[in-house]
Design an enzyme around this catalytic site. Structure first.
Site, PDB file in Angstrom:
ATOM      1  N   ALA A 325       6.631  -6.367  -4.312  1.00  0.00           N
ATOM      2  CA  ALA A 325       5.290  -5.866  -4.011  1.00  0.00           C
ATOM      3  C   ALA A 325       5.358  -4.566  -3.212  1.00  0.00           C
ATOM      4  O   ALA A 325       6.233  -3.739  -3.446  1.00  0.00           O
ATOM      5  CB  ALA A 325       4.485  -6.947  -3.297  1.00  0.00           C
ATOM      6  N   SER A 326       4.494  -4.403  -2.240  1.00  0.00           N
ATOM      7  CA  SER A 326       4.370  -3.105  -1.564  1.00  0.00           C
ATOM      8  C   SER A 326       5.614  -2.700  -0.806  1.00  0.00           C
ATOM      9  O   SER A 326       5.787  -1.518  -0.502  1.00  0.00           O
ATOM     10  CB  SER A 326       3.195  -3.141  -0.598  1.00  0.00           C
ATOM     11  OG  SER A 326       2.020  -3.420  -1.318  1.00  0.00           O
ATOM     12  N   THR A 327       6.486  -3.653  -0.505  1.00  0.00           N
ATOM     13  CA  THR A 327       7.709  -3.254   0.190  1.00  0.00           C
ATOM     14  C   THR A 327       8.525  -2.315  -0.699  1.00  0.00           C
ATOM     15  O   THR A 327       9.348  -1.557  -0.214  1.00  0.00           O
ATOM     16  CB  THR A 327       8.583  -4.470   0.553  1.00  0.00           C
ATOM     17  OG1 THR A 327       8.882  -5.179  -0.641  1.00  0.00           O
ATOM     18  CG2 THR A 327       7.863  -5.407   1.507  1.00  0.00           C
ATOM     19  N   TYR A 328       8.267  -2.368  -1.991  1.00  0.00           N
ATOM     20  CA  TYR A 328       9.013  -1.553  -2.950  1.00  0.00           C
ATOM     21  C   TYR A 328       8.531  -0.094  -2.930  1.00  0.00           C
ATOM     22  O   TYR A 328       9.226   0.802  -3.395  1.00  0.00           O
ATOM     23  CB  TYR A 328       8.834  -2.164  -4.340  1.00  0.00           C
ATOM     24  CG  TYR A 328       9.586  -1.469  -5.449  1.00  0.00           C
ATOM     25  CD1 TYR A 328      10.975  -1.500  -5.495  1.00  0.00           C
ATOM     26  CD2 TYR A 328       8.910  -0.781  -6.452  1.00  0.00           C
ATOM     27  CE1 TYR A 328      11.667  -0.869  -6.508  1.00  0.00           C
ATOM     28  CE2 TYR A 328       9.590  -0.139  -7.466  1.00  0.00           C
ATOM     29  CZ  TYR A 328      10.971  -0.182  -7.498  1.00  0.00           C
ATOM     30  OH  TYR A 328      11.663   0.444  -8.500  1.00  0.00           O
TER      31      TYR A 328
END
Lengths: 616, 369
Positions: A325-328
């Site tokens: 998710a947004s950690t990517y």
């Protein structure tokens, strides 16, 4: 006779006969030697041997080695050995097995104890000198009863078996693993010859990974026993060599904190020192109690573990593959910067949605972020910004940078069962689904959704690389191996996988943005804001299923299995980072609300307690 | 082939009786050694051995019915086939007790190395018969027959089956000496052998070195191979002059003896029958060997003499090395005792070999057609 000689044509029959005579001599002498030897053994020394054979019964007994201990980095014992006692009976010595067993039951009954063993099963043929197990793992009380009455219990022997004691129980279950009897598969495939059937071997975690060091070398005894089967003396002995002790990089204090922080959740917490990749804590919940496996786990318990829908046996930290998710987004941003496709100042307009063909992709923030550039886009995790730059970078470059950050490949941590995650490419999609890559899938990938999968360890390791200025270390959990007497056998030094393909300047920009996510007003990771140290971090909310976006469905109304996974990855302090934490809460909901507070607890106790204690 | 009534006249009843007598002792002994063994298959091992003897007799009949000269026409083909089997073992063999010796075909497994012993004898016999030289062979002329033995030797060595491999070499040396070797060749080989022997040490595996060190000092490994030797000596020694009696051997019955049905079967016999029993057994073996040598001596041609000699000397060396090993004279190399050790492959091959002996024996009066 003369006639026959002529038939041996071509050869001189006299020669042949001479040679036969020579062999006759050889044979006679050889057999005479045997006879002399027999005479010596049987006649001259016959009485001696007869006595040895009648009075002494020498048999071989295996002495199992102790497995090595496991320590944490502070020298606390994590796994120790303790004694477990079995009661067996040797039929030949007992003469009447049933009456002896009856006597044991009687003795137990006096102390209101119950005999836990089953009936003594005796097949059609049996070995009278091979002990039959009566009871396994008996209590100290029973042990003292059997020992004090041993004279009335002929043939009854007590075997001491070392078993593992996992002091931290569930808390370290996935790191340490457990031991169990060697499987027949493993026995067959083993080529080292160091294993025998019935051996206890490590089945998971460090116990498995370092089994050949931990197990030690078996010894043996040549034991003289009398007619009743009792031992008279040990004639010859080869001492077993205890296994190596293992020192882990784990800090059991931090591990405990992480365990408590994850209370009531299903998920994983990893804490790594970004300076060298050493793992300080690795917690998975739910877990199992490795002590249950010590003397063979009961069917009932085993079934419970297997049927638990939350998979307590799984080491999620290294084998759970999650959508990042947004950690990517960090990696997407790195790719765009490095490829020169954007400048930190370049901005996009976010009105809350992004159109691609006739599809609309939404930003998590309904009204949109307005005019937004890189720093805020990461800090506030704007999706639309990343849809835009993701399209510019393209799937091939995204894959390249993902691999550069260590995704899609095992990190090489010293634990068994690590998964490699998945970095999707066009070719992969074609092979896997026989369908070409869609542009919309790049859009999904740009915010870390879709096909991409990463283990919590991979994610954290990627962030560690950013934190330390670009070095991707092999996460290591084993610090060193020591012999039983404390000599250092092998020191596990930090190893570098590679350097992330990002320039120092861009690393600073990205770190700054992660700092903003925690420390700026609209940052998604505000839960981590601390006065003393600057924490940098990134939230992530991984969709498990595509729920209707934008509709404000209350979290409680969604079935547990369909709720989003909450992710949070962070490191601190901003400069010279010394701790990095990844939190994954399965079906926890929002990263900022479900995962970040857990990371906060760990960061807090690290700086408030552990660090201060260490510095004193 | 027209049946020749002289064949029947020449049938070697003495040899058959001797073999059956010794085999019967073997079966009786196996019965005792498995008497109290708990394993289900252990108790019935002697029954299986009876089957092996019966199957062996069939092979024996086959081997004496066909004229050995006819068989030897294909000696090299048979030899090549046996080498092929060894190669199969090398690549696909089943591993038992750490060595790869068994080849399983249609669920029946056998030891190709046993078969090779016979085919090597035939091949050598044919070679020496084809290349007769007056005054004996020199080393150069012995090179080819030596290679014949060297190939299976290496393959068996690698299994690893040290015992069988060494027996092949001893077999070659014996047959070469029998066929005639020049004196200077013998002397120079002997000198080379003495010089090179220490070098062989380097080719041994750790396990084999250990066996030899244990032979020198059994206390070296009181729990492993040394234990075999110590227990074997106790068993044999405790038999005394008259033995403990059938089924009465305590060492045997208490299972202190390892491998007591295969390589160490002699210690079971020695414990229960004592020195006198051993003497009787050795005398019977001696009778068998002498009879075999006499067949060789009276053979109608050189080929027959070589075959008969080869088989006889093979049986002799196996007996000598096995009993010597069990008595602690030699290191434990792992070799069965003919007719007494349990084992299908070795029993069948032995019987086939005896069949060849009979073959030579019963055709001694028939002139070459």
């Amino acid at each position: 006779m003369a006639g026959r000689q002529d038939r041996l044509t071509g050869h001189n029959p006299v020669d042949l006969r001479n040679r036969l005579r020579f062999f006759l001599w050889v044979i006679s002498i050889a057999l005479s030697i045997l006879m002399v030897r027999m005479w010596y053994l049987q006649v001259i020394r016959g009485d001696v041997f007869r006595q040895r054979s009648e009075n002494n019964r020498i048999c071989l007994r295996e002495v199992k080695p102790l497995r090595g201990r496991i320590y944490d980095i502070r020298g606390n014992i994590l796994v120790d050995n303790q004694a477990s006692f079995d009661v067996s009976i040797i039929p030949e010595d007992a003469e009447d097995v049933d009456s002896v067993v009856g006597r044991i039951k009687g003795l137990y009954a006096q102390k209101l104890l119950e005999f836990s063993g089953g009936d003594v099963v005796r097949g059609k043929v049996r070995r009278p000198f091979v002990p039959i197990k009566l009871e396994r793992n008996i209590s100290r009380e029973k042990l003292s009863i059997v020992e004090t009455n041993s004279l009335d219990l002929p043939g009854v022997v007590v075997d001491v078996m070392p078993v593992r004691k996992y002091i931290f129980g569930d808390i370290m279950a996935h790191i340490l693993g457990y031991v169990g009897e060697i499987s027949s598969d493993k026995l067959e495939s083993d080529t080292s010859g160091g294993y025998k059937s019935g051996d206890m071997v490590g089945k998971q975690g460090i116990e498995k990974y370092l089994d050949r060091y931990i197990k030690g070398q078996r010894g043996g005894e040549q034991v003289e026993v009398n007619v009743a089967g009792r031992e008279l003396r040990v004639m010859e002995k080869v001492d077993p060599v205890p296994g190596c002790n293992v020192v882990l990089t784990i800090d059991s204090y931090l591990q405990n904190i992480a365990w408590d922080a994850l209370e009531g959740k299903a998920g994983s917490v990893i804490v790594i020192n970004p300076r060298d990749g050493s793992v300080m804590a690795m917690v998975n919940r739910p877990a199992f109690n490795p002590n249950l496996f010590n003397r063979g786990i009961s069917q009932n318990n085993w079934r419970k573990l297997l049927n638990n829908p939350l998979h307590p046996m799984r080491n999620r930290a290294i084998s759970g593959q999650y959508i990042p998710a947004s950690t990517y987004k960090l990696i997407v941003a790195a790719a765009a910067l490095e490829e020169g496709l954007i400048t930190p100042e370049a901005s996009f307009f976010c009105d809350g949605s992004y159109k691609l063909g006739n599809r609309t992709f939404r930003c998590w923030k309904k009204g949109g972020h307005g005019e937004i550039s890189l720093h805020r886009a990461i800090a506030e995790s704007c999706d639309v910004y990343f849809y835009n730059i993701g399209k510019m970078v393209g799937v091939a470059k995204l894959a390249k940078y993902s691999l550069g950050f260590g995704l899609g490949a095992k990190t090489g941590i010293n634990l068994p069962g690590e998964k490699s995650g998945l970095v999707p490419t066009k070719r992969w999609k074609l092979n896997r689904f026989k369908e070409p890559w869609q542009l919309g899938e790049t859009t999904c990938l740009a915010i870390g959704q879709g096909f991409i999968l990463a283990t919590p360890l991979q994610l954290l390791n990627a962030y560690c690389a950013l934190a330390n200025g670009g070095t991707l270390y092999v996460p290591r959990i084993v610090k060193r191996l020591e012999t039983a007497d404390g000599r250092i056998l092998e020191e596990f030094n930090s190893e570098i996988i590679s350097h992330i393909p990002v320039s120092e300047k861009n690393i600073e920009i990205l770190k700054r943005a992660l700092w903003g996510a925690v420390n700026e007003v609209n940052g998604t990771g505000r839960a981590l804001k601390r006065k003393e140290e600057d924490v940098c971090g990134k939230t992530g909310t991984a969709q498990v299923v595509g729920l209707p976006q934008g509709d404000n469905v209350r979290k409680e109304k969604i079935p547990y299995k369909l709720r989003d996974h909450a992710l949070f990855v962070c490191f601190a302090p901003y400069k010279n980072s010394e701790i990095a934490v990844a939190v994954v809460v399965e079906h926890g909901g929002h990263g900022g609300s479900a995962a970040a507070p857990i990371a906060r607890k760990i960061i807090d106790s690290y700086f408030n307690n552990i660090k201060m204690r260490s510095e004193k | 082939m027209k049946f020749d009534r002289r064949l029947l006249f020449g049938f070697d009843w003495v040899l058959l009786s001797l073999v059956l007598l010794i085999s019967s002792i073997g079966i009786l002994n196996l019965y005792s050694s498995g008497y109290s063994l708990a394993d289900l298959d252990g108790a019935s091992l002697y029954v299986k051995q009876v089957y092996w003897v019966l199957i062996g007799l069939v092979f024996m009949v086959i081997c004496f019915c066909i004229d050995y000269r006819f068989i030897c026409r294909y000696a090299y083909v048979i030899y090549a086939f046996s080498i092929l089997l060894l190669l199969l073992v090398f690549f696909y063999g089943n591993t038992v007790n750490g060595s790869k010796r068994w080849l399983a075909v249609c669920g029946i497994s056998f030891q190709a190395s046993e078969f090779v012993k016979l085919t090597v004898i035939l091949a050598l016999a044919k070679y020496f018969d084809n290349n007769k030289i007056d005054g004996g062979y020199n080393l150069k002329e012995l090179l080819l027959p030596f290679l014949t033995v060297l190939v299976p030797f290496i393959l068996i060595w690698k299994q690893p089956d040290l015992g069988t491999a060494l027996i092949l070499i001893i077999l070659f040396l014996s047959m070469a000496v029998f066929a005639g070797v020049r004196r200077y060749s013998i002397i120079s080989t002997a000198i080379c052998g003495v010089v090179l022997l220490p070098l062989c040490w380097n080719f041994l595996t750790e396990y084999q070195k250990e066996r030899i060190l244990i032979w020198i000092n059994p206390e070296r490994d009181p729990l492993g191979a040394g234990y075999h030797v110590i227990q074997s000596k106790i068993a044999i020694g405790s038999g005394g002059i008259f033995g403990k009696g059938f089924l009465e051997g305590t060492q045997t019955q208490l299972k202190f003896l390892p491998e007591q049905q295969t390589d160490f079967v002699f210690s079971v016999f020695a414990e229960e029958w004592g020195f006198l029993g051993c003497v009787v057994l050795v005398v019977m073996f001696l009778a068998l060997i002498l009879w075999g040598l006499s067949i060789s001596r009276h053979s109608r041609d050189l080929l027959g003499a070589l075959i008969a000699f080869g088989i006889t000397i093979l049986v002799f060396w196996e007996i000598f090395v096995n009993i010597g090993m069990v008595l602690g004279i030699f290191p434990v190399v792992g070799l069965p005792l003919p007719f007494l050790s349990y084992g299908g492959s070795s029993m069948i091959i032995l019987m086939a070999g005896i069949g060849l002996l009979m073959n030579v024996s019963m055709r001694r009066f028939i002139l070459q057609p």
